[in-house]
Motif scaffolding. Structure first.
Motif, PDB file in Angstrom:
ATOM      1  N   GLN A 156     -16.303 -23.225-102.257  1.00 22.38           N
ATOM      2  CA  GLN A 156     -17.350 -22.313-102.723  1.00 22.38           C
ATOM      3  C   GLN A 156     -18.617 -22.528-101.907  1.00 22.38           C
ATOM      4  O   GLN A 156     -18.793 -23.579-101.286  1.00 22.38           O
ATOM      5  N   ASP A 157     -19.491 -21.529-101.949  1.00 24.34           N
ATOM      6  CA  ASP A 157     -20.781 -21.616-101.276  1.00 24.34           C
ATOM      7  C   ASP A 157     -21.782 -22.282-102.230  1.00 24.34           C
ATOM      8  O   ASP A 157     -21.943 -21.824-103.362  1.00 24.34           O
ATOM      9  N   PHE A 158     -22.460 -23.344-101.771  1.00 25.19           N
ATOM     10  CA  PHE A 158     -23.345 -24.091-102.668  1.00 25.19           C
ATOM     11  C   PHE A 158     -24.511 -23.241-103.163  1.00 25.19           C
ATOM     12  O   PHE A 158     -24.871 -23.307-104.338  1.00 25.19           O
ATOM     13  N   GLU A 164     -26.029 -19.351-109.535  1.00 24.75           N
ATOM     14  CA  GLU A 164     -25.307 -19.003-110.761  1.00 24.75           C
ATOM     15  C   GLU A 164     -25.589 -20.016-111.862  1.00 24.75           C
ATOM     16  O   GLU A 164     -25.759 -19.658-113.032  1.00 24.75           O
ATOM     17  N   TYR A 165     -25.690 -21.278-111.488  1.00 31.52           N
ATOM     18  CA  TYR A 165     -25.976 -22.329-112.466  1.00 31.52           C
ATOM     19  C   TYR A 165     -27.380 -22.171-113.054  1.00 31.52           C
ATOM     20  O   TYR A 165     -27.588 -22.368-114.257  1.00 31.52           O
ATOM     21  N   LEU A 166     -28.340 -21.796-112.201  1.00 32.44           N
ATOM     22  CA  LEU A 166     -29.729 -21.656-112.659  1.00 32.44           C
ATOM     23  C   LEU A 166     -30.005 -20.328-113.358  1.00 32.44           C
ATOM     24  O   LEU A 166     -31.048 -20.172-113.985  1.00 32.44           O
ATOM     25  N   ASN A 167     -29.080 -19.390-113.250  1.00 27.81           N
ATOM     26  CA  ASN A 167     -29.263 -18.080-113.872  1.00 27.81           C
ATOM     27  C   ASN A 167     -29.088 -18.198-115.391  1.00 27.81           C
ATOM     28  O   ASN A 167     -28.016 -18.587-115.865  1.00 27.81           O
ATOM     29  N   PRO A 168     -30.124 -17.866-116.181  1.00 27.01           N
ATOM     30  CA  PRO A 168     -30.005 -18.007-117.644  1.00 27.01           C
ATOM     31  C   PRO A 168     -28.966 -17.071-118.256  1.00 27.01           C
ATOM     32  O   PRO A 168     -28.529 -17.283-119.387  1.00 27.01           O
ATOM     33  N   GLU A 169     -28.559 -16.037-117.534  1.00 29.22           N
ATOM     34  CA  GLU A 169     -27.580 -15.082-118.063  1.00 29.22           C
ATOM     35  C   GLU A 169     -26.136 -15.567-117.859  1.00 29.22           C
ATOM     36  O   GLU A 169     -25.202 -14.955-118.368  1.00 29.22           O
ATOM     37  N   THR A 170     -25.963 -16.643-117.098  1.00 32.18           N
ATOM     38  CA  THR A 170     -24.622 -17.186-116.881  1.00 32.18           C
ATOM     39  C   THR A 170     -24.095 -17.779-118.190  1.00 32.18           C
ATOM     40  O   THR A 170     -24.817 -18.519-118.862  1.00 32.18           O
ATOM     41  N   PRO A 171     -22.850 -17.456-118.559  1.00 34.25           N
ATOM     42  CA  PRO A 171     -22.287 -18.017-119.808  1.00 34.25           C
ATOM     43  C   PRO A 171     -22.319 -19.549-119.791  1.00 34.25           C
ATOM     44  O   PRO A 171     -22.153 -20.178-118.749  1.00 34.25           O
ATOM     45  N   ASP A 176     -21.662 -25.128-117.679  1.00 35.52           N
ATOM     46  CA  ASP A 176     -21.191 -26.502-117.899  1.00 35.52           C
ATOM     47  C   ASP A 176     -20.231 -26.933-116.798  1.00 35.52           C
ATOM     48  O   ASP A 176     -20.249 -28.086-116.362  1.00 35.52           O
ATOM     49  N   ASP A 177     -19.393 -25.993-116.356  1.00 33.04           N
ATOM     50  CA  ASP A 177     -18.443 -26.293-115.285  1.00 33.04           C
ATOM     51  C   ASP A 177     -19.172 -26.513-113.955  1.00 33.04           C
ATOM     52  O   ASP A 177     -18.785 -27.372-113.164  1.00 33.04           O
ATOM     53  N   LEU A 178     -20.238 -25.744-113.730  1.00 35.15           N
ATOM     54  CA  LEU A 178     -20.979 -25.833-112.463  1.00 35.15           C
ATOM     55  C   LEU A 178     -21.914 -27.044-112.413  1.00 35.15           C
ATOM     56  O   LEU A 178     -22.230 -27.526-111.325  1.00 35.15           O
ATOM     57  N   LYS A 179     -22.351 -27.521-113.568  1.00 39.91           N
ATOM     58  CA  LYS A 179     -23.375 -28.568-113.617  1.00 39.91           C
ATOM     59  C   LYS A 179     -22.996 -29.805-112.795  1.00 39.91           C
ATOM     60  O   LYS A 179     -23.767 -30.257-111.940  1.00 39.91           O
ATOM     61  N   ASP A 180     -21.819 -30.358-113.036  1.00 37.66           N
ATOM     62  CA  ASP A 180     -21.396 -31.573-112.334  1.00 37.66           C
ATOM     63  C   ASP A 180     -21.165 -31.311-110.848  1.00 37.66           C
ATOM     64  O   ASP A 180     -21.455 -32.161-110.014  1.00 37.66           O
TER      65      ASP A 180
END
Length: 201
Positions: A156-158, A164-171, A176-180
């Motif tokens: 994936q592209d960092f 996507e992780y910082l987007n508040p609209e992301t489920p 949680d999957d992206l955080k780590d």
């Protein structure tokens, strides 16, 4: 002579309702642009208990003079070469502790990405556009290395993962999957970009 009729009266009773409805419509449909600004970590309020000793070879110095010229590691450099020079410094891996780095292992350059610091200093008369362009190139060096490792580890592209992780609209499940993943890549190449005091000369 016949009497002229006056102008017909306009019923303005509903005008306030129409104006109110229009106001609500524009408030609901308008998007407000927000400036992203520069992503910088401020130093902690409390000073560290122990003095941190930083080797000079772990500091990559970039100076911008009032004419927009770059002095990188005490040598004049063209802006187009700055990103490659910063990338080479960040992943130099002089101490050999970084197993994912592809650097030259130059003993005179940085030990590893966790110790590498980029120090940026500009003149008070430096153009703002030049300052931002230099900032973008330095941050771009971090992003290039992070993108490379994100592709290798997660295909994936960092920058997209982080956005996507910082987007508040992301489920929340996706976040949680992206955080780590995001934290792991950030820890591999921590962004240590220090801005020195502005020069008045």
């Amino acid at each position: 002579m016949p009497r002229r009729k006056g102008a017909p009266e306009v019923n303005a009773g509903s005008m306030a309702d129409i104006a109110f409805l229009l106001l609500i419509f524009f408030l609901v449909t308008t998007t407000i642009e927000t400036d992203a600004g520069l992503d910088r970590m401020l130093p902690p309020i409390e000073p560290p208990e122990e003095d941190v000793i930083i080797k000079q070879k772990n500091i990559f110095t970039v100076n911008i003079n009032k004419n927009g010229q770059l002095l990188v590691e005490d040598e004049l450099m063209n802006l187009k070469n700055l990103r490659n020079a910063a990338t080479a410094f960040l992943e130099n891996n002089a101490d050999g502790s970084c197993n994912y780095c592809k650097g030259r292992k130059d003993a005179a350059s940085s030990d590893n990405p966790t110790k590498a610091i980029i120090s940026l200093k500009n003149d008070r008369e430096t153009k703002y556009s030049t300052y931002i362009t230099v900032q973008n190139e330095l941050v771009g060096a971090y992003n290039d290395l992070r993108n490379r490792e994100a592709q290798r580890l997660y295909n994936q592209d960092f920058t997209k993962m982080e956005a996507e992780y910082l987007n508040p609209e992301t489920p929340s499940a996706v976040r949680d999957d992206l955080k780590d993943k995001v934290k792991r890549i950030q820890d591999m190449f921590p962004q240590k970009l220090s801005e020195a005091e502005t020069s008045t000369n």
